[in-house]
Design an enzyme around this catalytic site. Structure first.
Site, PDB file in Angstrom:
ATOM      1  N   HIS A  57       0.854  -1.180   0.000  1.00 35.79           N
ATOM      2  CA  HIS A  57       0.000   0.000   0.000  1.00 35.79           C
ATOM      3  C   HIS A  57       0.895   1.238   0.000  1.00 35.79           C
ATOM      4  O   HIS A  57       2.104   1.126  -0.189  1.00 35.79           O
ATOM      5  CB  HIS A  57      -0.937   0.011   1.217  1.00 35.79           C
ATOM      6  CG  HIS A  57      -0.228   0.010   2.537  1.00 35.79           C
ATOM      7  ND1 HIS A  57       0.327  -1.128   3.082  1.00 35.79           N
ATOM      8  CD2 HIS A  57       0.035   1.001   3.427  1.00 35.79           C
ATOM      9  CE1 HIS A  57       0.883  -0.833   4.242  1.00 35.79           C
ATOM     10  NE2 HIS A  57       0.732   0.456   4.477  1.00 35.79           N
ATOM     11  N   THR A  60       1.936   5.340  -3.741  1.00 37.42           N
ATOM     12  CA  THR A  60       2.925   5.327  -4.813  1.00 37.42           C
ATOM     13  C   THR A  60       4.042   4.356  -4.462  1.00 37.42           C
ATOM     14  O   THR A  60       4.470   4.271  -3.312  1.00 37.42           O
ATOM     15  CB  THR A  60       3.537   6.733  -5.023  1.00 37.42           C
ATOM     16  OG1 THR A  60       4.007   7.242  -3.778  1.00 37.42           O
ATOM     17  CG2 THR A  60       2.503   7.699  -5.595  1.00 37.42           C
ATOM     18  N   ARG A  61       4.520   3.621  -5.474  1.00 33.46           N
ATOM     19  CA  ARG A  61       5.648   2.698  -5.306  1.00 33.46           C
ATOM     20  C   ARG A  61       6.564   2.839  -6.513  1.00 33.46           C
ATOM     21  O   ARG A  61       6.110   2.808  -7.658  1.00 33.46           O
ATOM     22  CB  ARG A  61       5.156   1.246  -5.190  1.00 33.46           C
ATOM     23  CG  ARG A  61       4.183   1.008  -4.046  1.00 33.46           C
ATOM     24  CD  ARG A  61       4.796   1.270  -2.685  1.00 33.46           C
ATOM     25  NE  ARG A  61       5.790   0.293  -2.343  1.00 33.46           N
ATOM     26  CZ  ARG A  61       5.523  -0.841  -1.690  1.00 33.46           C
ATOM     27  NH1 ARG A  61       4.290  -1.134  -1.329  1.00 33.46           N
ATOM     28  NH2 ARG A  61       6.498  -1.675  -1.401  1.00 33.46           N
ATOM     29  N   LYS A 274       6.771  12.874  -0.705  1.00 34.21           N
ATOM     30  CA  LYS A 274       6.870  11.637   0.067  1.00 34.21           C
ATOM     31  C   LYS A 274       8.311  11.147   0.104  1.00 34.21           C
ATOM     32  O   LYS A 274       8.995  11.113  -0.923  1.00 34.21           O
ATOM     33  CB  LYS A 274       5.982  10.570  -0.577  1.00 34.21           C
ATOM     34  CG  LYS A 274       6.053   9.184   0.075  1.00 34.21           C
ATOM     35  CD  LYS A 274       5.216   8.192  -0.724  1.00 34.21           C
ATOM     36  CE  LYS A 274       5.375   6.775  -0.215  1.00 34.21           C
ATOM     37  NZ  LYS A 274       4.642   5.804  -1.060  1.00 34.21           N
ATOM     38  N   HIS A 279      15.204   0.587   5.839  1.00 30.05           N
ATOM     39  CA  HIS A 279      15.505   0.050   7.176  1.00 30.05           C
ATOM     40  C   HIS A 279      15.406   1.171   8.216  1.00 30.05           C
ATOM     41  O   HIS A 279      16.321   1.413   8.998  1.00 30.05           O
ATOM     42  CB  HIS A 279      16.876  -0.619   7.185  1.00 30.05           C
ATOM     43  CG  HIS A 279      17.035  -1.657   6.122  1.00 30.05           C
ATOM     44  ND1 HIS A 279      16.159  -2.717   5.976  1.00 30.05           N
ATOM     45  CD2 HIS A 279      17.957  -1.783   5.133  1.00 30.05           C
ATOM     46  CE1 HIS A 279      16.541  -3.461   4.945  1.00 30.05           C
ATOM     47  NE2 HIS A 279      17.617  -2.917   4.428  1.00 30.05           N
ATOM     48  N   CYS A 323       4.361   0.789   7.346  1.00 33.25           N
ATOM     49  CA  CYS A 323       4.150  -0.431   6.576  1.00 33.25           C
ATOM     50  C   CYS A 323       5.227  -1.410   7.021  1.00 33.25           C
ATOM     51  O   CYS A 323       5.853  -1.215   8.061  1.00 33.25           O
ATOM     52  CB  CYS A 323       4.199  -0.167   5.071  1.00 33.25           C
ATOM     53  SG  CYS A 323       5.818   0.316   4.455  1.00 33.25           S
ATOM     54  N   LYS A 356       7.267  -3.477  -7.666  1.00 38.35           N
ATOM     55  CA  LYS A 356       7.393  -3.191  -9.097  1.00 38.35           C
ATOM     56  C   LYS A 356       7.426  -4.450  -9.939  1.00 38.35           C
ATOM     57  O   LYS A 356       7.090  -4.429 -11.120  1.00 38.35           O
ATOM     58  CB  LYS A 356       8.647  -2.344  -9.341  1.00 38.35           C
ATOM     59  CG  LYS A 356       9.939  -3.030  -8.971  1.00 38.35           C
ATOM     60  CD  LYS A 356      11.172  -2.151  -9.125  1.00 38.35           C
ATOM     61  CE  LYS A 356      11.305  -1.115  -8.054  1.00 38.35           C
ATOM     62  NZ  LYS A 356      11.576  -1.694  -6.692  1.00 38.35           N
TER      63      LYS A 356
END
Length: 394
Positions: A57, A60-61, A274, A279, A323, A356
């Protein structure tokens, strides 16, 4: 046992050619490709579809071709782009927004050097920019003078919730059965097939695909050593000059600096620039019991990077969202059948950079279900790269 023969196993339970556990990025794509090939497919998801409880989620990725993690990802990405474009055309949804990509670090550091190497190896279009040249072209960037940036024009970002929805809608249209809010309690082999037990009943199939992300350890106990869930936090910040962070003026980025390795996006769909830190605070967590609320300690490393390297975006905080990454020991994917149970195929974890690839991984999983092999080169992503004792069922 052929898939069709498995349907004779019982008259008491629903029988499928394939059951997919976890209908997120990888699972939704698997359901789509399996159903479109005419296989009786059941997708089981413990949460909503799509949902915000795992890794798939965030609005945007990033999708990129210049791949510093390993050059062997590039052929998979080329096919992934084709499949995302096909899914967008079929679904009528805007799934992939092209902005170009920036991979920046010191000239000898991995992000720039290996991104450049992957472009050269695969003859991908690219440009090399100094930090000053990058700022002149894209003023939202203010990187250290010593940094070098690789620009690759094809990449950009995917819209994950739309992508999952498009895959699920396509799977349903092709005859798949998808069940949300149905938690899987366990599975067991029955002959050459499998039986899956959920909170609501039992199902049997010839093949089982496990794509449960951070919950893989609960389905394959030995994966507790191979799939470490990690808490991750993203931040959205209000730019002082929003026009500098519009998609047409701000490519997505991967940036290595002394503070860590950051990634980020232009303004899209929700207000704010964003940014994330790989990590983030190095917190390995129980996916069923961790702090999903983000606070000041989460904001601090993101705010520091915005102030230093993207100062025109250093306005008020607009959102912080958590996330999970689910990391393998080498941070490469796992795509394989379980050694003891070749009817069980695992497609997880993906170590924070897998979304992706979901379109092509769905195709690969359908190949493995149907034929036990695929034309795609995935030998380096198989389980045998880990010690034998790590990959038994446990």
């Amino acid at each position: 046992m052929a898939l069709a023969e498995v349907q004779t196993m019982t008259n008491q339970r629903p029988v499928y050619d394939a059951i997919v556990v976890g209908v997120g990025a990888m699972g939704s794509a698997a359901c789509y490709h399996l159903a479109r090939r005419g296989l009786r497919t059941l997708g089981l998801e413990r949460f909503d579809i799509p949902h915000m409880m795992g890794s798939s989620h965030g609005i945007t990725r990033i999708i990129r071709l210049a791949y510093y993690e390993h050059p062997s990802y590039v052929p998979l990405l080329l096919r992934a782009f084709e499949l995302w474009d096909e899914l967008a055309a079929e679904s009528g949804r805007h799934l992939l927004i092209v902005t170009g990509t920036i991979d920046a670090s010191g000239a000898d550091e991995v992000v720039f050097a290996e991104s450049l190497a992957s472009c050269q190896h695969w003859q991908l279009p690219h440009e090399v920019l100094t930090a000053a040249e990058l700022t002149a072209r894209y003023p939202g960037y203010q990187l250290p003078d010593s940094h070098m940036a690789l620009f690759q024009p094809r990449g950009g970002f995917l819209t994950p919730e739309r992508c999952i929805s498009a895959h699920v809608e396509g799977a349903l249209a092709a005859g798949a059965e998808i069940r949300a809010r149905e938690r899987v309690l366990g599975w067991e082999p029955i002959g050459d097939g499998v039986r899956v037990t959920t909170e609501r009943g039992e199902y049997e199939a010839g093949r089982l695909v496990l794509s449960a992300g951070a919950w893989m350890g609960s389905l394959v106990p030995a994966f507790a050593a191979l799939a470490a869930p990690e808490r991750q936090v993203l931040g959205w910040f209000a730019p002082f000059q929003p026009a500098l962070f519009a998609p047409q003026r701000f490519p997505v980025f991967n940036l290595m600096v002394p503070e860590g390795r950051y990634y980020g996006f232009p303004i899209y769909d929700v207000p704010g620039f964003k940014i994330g830190l790989y990590h983030h605070r190095q917190e390995i967590v129980d996916p069923d019991a961790y702090d999903r609320e983000a606070g000041a300690a989460d904001e601090a490393p993101l705010r520091d990077a915005v102030a230093r390297y993207f100062p025109a975006a250093n306005g008020s905080t607009l959102a912080l969202r958590s996330c999970m990454f689910t990391n393998t020991p080498d941070e490469h994917f796992i795509l394989d059948a379980l050694p003891e149970y070749p009817q069980v195929i695992v497609a997880s974890p993906c170590s924070g950079h897998g979304f992706k690839f979901a379109s092509v991984i769905g195709e690969i999983l359908a190949d493995l279900v149907q034929r036990g092999e695929t034309r795609h080169e995935i030998g380096w992503l198989r389980l045998n790269r880990f010690a034998a004792e790590q990959v038994s069922r446990g």
